[in-house]
Design an enzyme around this catalytic site. Structure first.
Site, PDB file in Angstrom:
ATOM      1  N   ASP A 147     -15.226   3.603   8.172  1.00  0.00           N
ATOM      2  CA  ASP A 147     -14.143   4.282   7.584  1.00  0.00           C
ATOM      3  C   ASP A 147     -14.736   5.293   6.706  1.00  0.00           C
ATOM      4  O   ASP A 147     -14.225   6.782   6.751  1.00  0.00           O
ATOM      5  CB  ASP A 147     -12.244   2.702   7.024  1.00  0.00           C
ATOM      6  CG  ASP A 147     -12.028   4.203   6.168  1.00  0.00           C
ATOM      7  OD1 ASP A 147     -11.089   4.997   7.229  1.00  0.00           O
ATOM      8  OD2 ASP A 147     -11.838   4.370   5.356  1.00  0.00           O
ATOM      9  N   ARG A 168     -14.661  13.187   9.374  1.00  0.00           N
ATOM     10  CA  ARG A 168     -13.034  13.644   9.661  1.00  0.00           C
ATOM     11  C   ARG A 168     -13.323  14.958   8.411  1.00  0.00           C
ATOM     12  O   ARG A 168     -12.600  16.310   8.906  1.00  0.00           O
ATOM     13  CB  ARG A 168     -11.854  12.475   9.631  1.00  0.00           C
ATOM     14  CG  ARG A 168     -12.295  12.020  11.044  1.00  0.00           C
ATOM     15  CD  ARG A 168     -11.166  10.861  10.633  1.00  0.00           C
ATOM     16  NE  ARG A 168      -9.737  11.059   9.576  1.00  0.00           N
ATOM     17  CZ  ARG A 168      -8.810  10.283   9.473  1.00  0.00           C
ATOM     18  NH1 ARG A 168      -9.399   9.041   9.111  1.00  0.00           N
ATOM     19  NH2 ARG A 168      -7.729  10.803   8.945  1.00  0.00           N
ATOM     20  N   LYS A 196      -8.629  -1.339   6.694  1.00  0.00           N
ATOM     21  CA  LYS A 196      -8.665  -1.184   5.107  1.00  0.00           C
ATOM     22  C   LYS A 196      -7.688  -2.520   4.878  1.00  0.00           C
ATOM     23  O   LYS A 196      -7.978  -3.525   3.792  1.00  0.00           O
ATOM     24  CB  LYS A 196      -8.383  -0.015   4.056  1.00  0.00           C
ATOM     25  CG  LYS A 196     -10.483  -0.218   4.218  1.00  0.00           C
ATOM     26  CD  LYS A 196     -10.314   1.642   3.109  1.00  0.00           C
ATOM     27  CE  LYS A 196      -9.052   2.845   3.579  1.00  0.00           C
ATOM     28  NZ  LYS A 196      -8.891   3.634   3.127  1.00  0.00           N
ATOM     29  N   HIS A 207       1.153  -0.929   0.014  1.00  0.00           N
ATOM     30  CA  HIS A 207       0.079   0.055  -0.163  1.00  0.00           C
ATOM     31  C   HIS A 207       0.644   1.333   0.179  1.00  0.00           C
ATOM     32  O   HIS A 207       1.516   1.507   0.949  1.00  0.00           O
ATOM     33  CB  HIS A 207      -0.789  -0.276   1.386  1.00  0.00           C
ATOM     34  CG  HIS A 207      -1.590   1.267   1.239  1.00  0.00           C
ATOM     35  ND1 HIS A 207      -2.972   1.091   1.099  1.00  0.00           N
ATOM     36  CD2 HIS A 207      -1.302   2.442   1.743  1.00  0.00           C
ATOM     37  CE1 HIS A 207      -3.892   2.768   0.995  1.00  0.00           C
ATOM     38  NE2 HIS A 207      -2.120   2.960   2.162  1.00  0.00           N
ATOM     39  N   SER A 237      -7.159   3.991   9.824  1.00  0.00           N
ATOM     40  CA  SER A 237      -8.103   4.427   7.998  1.00  0.00           C
ATOM     41  C   SER A 237      -7.342   3.339   7.568  1.00  0.00           C
ATOM     42  O   SER A 237      -7.871   2.199   6.478  1.00  0.00           O
ATOM     43  CB  SER A 237      -7.472   5.326   7.644  1.00  0.00           C
ATOM     44  OG  SER A 237      -9.097   5.782   6.459  1.00  0.00           O
TER      45      SER A 237
END
Lengths: 433, 433
Positions: free
Chosen positions: A161, A168, A187, A82, A183
């Protein structure tokens, strides 16, 4: 349990219990706890932070708010990668086929989002025919057969999320290490891989503005992984200039193909070798970095990595003739050379600005509804440390828009030159275990 | 202007501009800005505080969110007094008529609320017939004729505070000096008096738990007054034991009457003289404290203060026969003497506990809908510094409930005795200008 008491506890800097965090996430997703209590708690978290146990509990509760994917029927070690996002970041397009060609299993689920260019899914979809929706069974079958699949996230992946992020965004609570880390990690963990390799970028084109911020975020995410007993490692990588030379969807696919054929730009190749070596060690295919890098280099040169990319495109219904003859992608109506009016060494590129220009040329989305022009983008011809003479081409803009004067000006403004010699910028700064 | 930017600014500890604060308050009252953004901003204020300019701007915006009362047709200086609340606090019942008898004008609007006993309005309503609703014209006429009126707040007084307070209550944002100070001062300023005397209480029976907290809050409120060019002064007074002896509505009315006749308990008299002297100086009736106290003492002894109280009750339709023969109020079905099982000096009284017992006996409201039993309450027979023998009556409970075993136990537990001699507790600690 009362939400008000949970808010007060965090406000008073006391550690929240796992059951309190679970109560908050469950209640919020179910609509029992209202936005106004959640935003107050989020702001208290912004100020008082969270212990690593609290962040792990938050991540776990978020992960369990929706589907948690079971990849156990895929044989081998599933490694996921990621990136926190950058300008020209086509790493997944290269790294996925590359590590799969070495034996690692890449069962990747990607989200979409706003950005200077599209995300990985958009880049893949710029190949005509390419499908990012697959049945769970086909997804698993594909990874078992060719080692890689990249698809869109299920709509019920971490609904907590989605709801928290929307809140947010409008309550000034985006910038918070525990909230960002939970967050991302909720995921990643929900998509079921065995190991996670994080590329945490820092610099003018990244979310983290400096190495310190990136290190803090990376450490928080690696700790979450450890709490969850997942092998999680993070690279801290520089984003003070675009990655590689191409920025824009088709332009980046072409650069990824060149890289998979062994002809990639230096920084992109280096990042793929470094991140790839981490992933191969996580996949237990090699047990040291030297062997890993040798294997990766070989597969870039001997055609094996590119072969997996071809399989990958074919399995997901992409038109292979474009991959084998990239001239089929065509080019944008306007291809404009941007020339330097000064001479000197490039000391700094305002990378965020480069990204904004790419978006304005049509390559990215400002709002969810915006359509991406796959052909649009920028080729960066000079990078930090390079010497530039007056009249040298520093970048080439690709756009189907008819007006682009501001974009030319903005590109020129983004390149900062110095008389004295300047060093080039290394790409990988550190690896966090 | 964007509410998200305002939240981020406060989150980043930058000073908000007057127009930003006004935008937030106006938008919130109009329902344009949602609760979830406001609660995030409130939590950011809890952590980062507000400058005295910001608090003044907030107070001003809140004050202007509804009616601002014009008292200019009342001749003389209008002085208002506000207490942050305590157990046995009947000061307004005495102080109002007392300073009015000296020539100050008291045009007081009170709110209701939750508490151990009723507020000033409830105490007045325990006098049969007493009306706290009056037309604006009658209110002004009454103050011009007899110097005092105490009525309920108009329903459109500081609607911003009603909305903000309800939100703060459920988002852990009650405890915050700028938010408390602006809440109190916006209401006081909206009711239009020329000068404000604040009684900021501290100790076990008060909102502020110690002198330091009280001083901080008092200073913040006095500063708001100065910003608004209102003569504002604050007394810091002790609430580590109930004020006077009576706790409960009718019991407190009776004690107020005795005090107005010159026979009040020492601490209540002292507080009325100290606060009264501040108010008389604010009203420019005297120019030093010595003269003020002499005048006040005289009017407690010569019947003038009590005479104003009688006028006040008559003007607001209260049955004077109860004032002139307090035995008409009757007593609760159960009057229970609580006796000490130990001997020693009283070192500490857990005053909050005393308040809770009074509420449980029927004297106060826990929820808005609760009905008050005017007869219920407690007479405290011994105070800090007093010596107690085994079997001495320390308190007398008045209740119409048939079960009160827990309350007796709770009273006993609230009195902490010591073998060594203990000093009595002074009432007024400091005055802040």
């Amino acid at each position: 349990m009362q939400m008000t008491d949970i808010i007060l506890k965090k406000r008073n800097n006391e550690e929240l219990l796992k059951e309190e965090i679970t109560y908050f996430i469950d209640g919020y997703v179910k609509g029992i706890i209202p936005d106004y209590q959640v935003s107050a708690l989020l702001m208290a978290i912004v100020f008082n932070g969270m212990s690593s146990q609290e962040v792990a509990d938050l991540t776990f509760a978020m992960m369990n708010s929706g589907d948690v994917i079971d990849l156990s029927s895929i044989i081998g070690v599933k490694v996921d990668k990621h990136s926190t996002g950058g300008v020209g970041d086509k790493t997944s397009l290269v790294l996925g086929p590359l590590v799969a060609s070495c034996g690692a299993k890449v069962a990747k689920m990607s989200g979409r989002g706003l950005g200077h260019t599209g995300g990985t899914l958009d880049k893949l979809e710029s190949i005509p025919g390419f499908q990012v929706e697959e049945s769970r069974d086909n997804f698993i079958k594909q990874v078992n057969e060719i080692g890689i699949a990249i698809v869109g996230q299920s709509s019920n992946l971490v609904p907590a999320d989605k709801k928290l992020y929307a809140l947010r965004d409008v309550t000034g609570t985006v910038q918070s290490v525990p909230l960002i880390a939970s967050s991302i990690m909720s995921k990643k963990l929900a998509t079921g891989s065995d190991a996670i390799c994080l590329d945490v970028k820092f610099g003018s084109g990244a979310f983290c503005k400096n190495l310190k911020e990136a290190k803090t975020l990376a450490t928080a995410m690696v700790k979450i992984g450890h709490h969850m007993k997942k092998d999680t490692r993070a690279l801290l990588t520089n984003m003070d200039q675009p990655l590689g030379n191409a920025v824009g969807n088709i332009l980046e696919v072409k650069e990824a193909i060149e890289t998979l054929k062994g002809n990639g730009p230096e920084d992109l190749v280096e990042l793929c070798l470094q991140a790839g070596s981490v992933m191969l060690m996580q996949a237990k295919i090699v047990n040291n970095q030297k062997d890993a890098i040798e294997l990766l280099k070989n597969n870039l040169q001997n055609g094996k990595a590119f072969k997996v990319f071809e399989d990958f495109v074919r399995y997901q219904k992409g038109d292979l003739s474009y991959i084998n003859d990239v001239s089929k992608f065509g080019v944008a109506k306007n291809v404009i050379e941007v020339k330097s009016s000064f001479a000197g060494y490039i000391a700094k590129i305002d990378t965020e600005n480069i990204g904004i220009v790419a978006m304005n040329l049509g390559a990215g989305r400002e709002k969810k509804e915006d359509k991406i022009d796959y052909q649009a983008g920028i080729i960066i011809k000079k990078k930090c440390g390079d010497y530039v003479k007056v009249g040298d081409v520093i970048a080439i803009l690709h756009t189907n828009h008819s007006e682009y004067t501001n974009e030319i000006e903005n590109i020129i403004k983004s390149f900062h030159l110095k008389k004295e010699k300047v060093d080039s910028i290394p790409i990988v700064y550190d690896i966090i275990y």
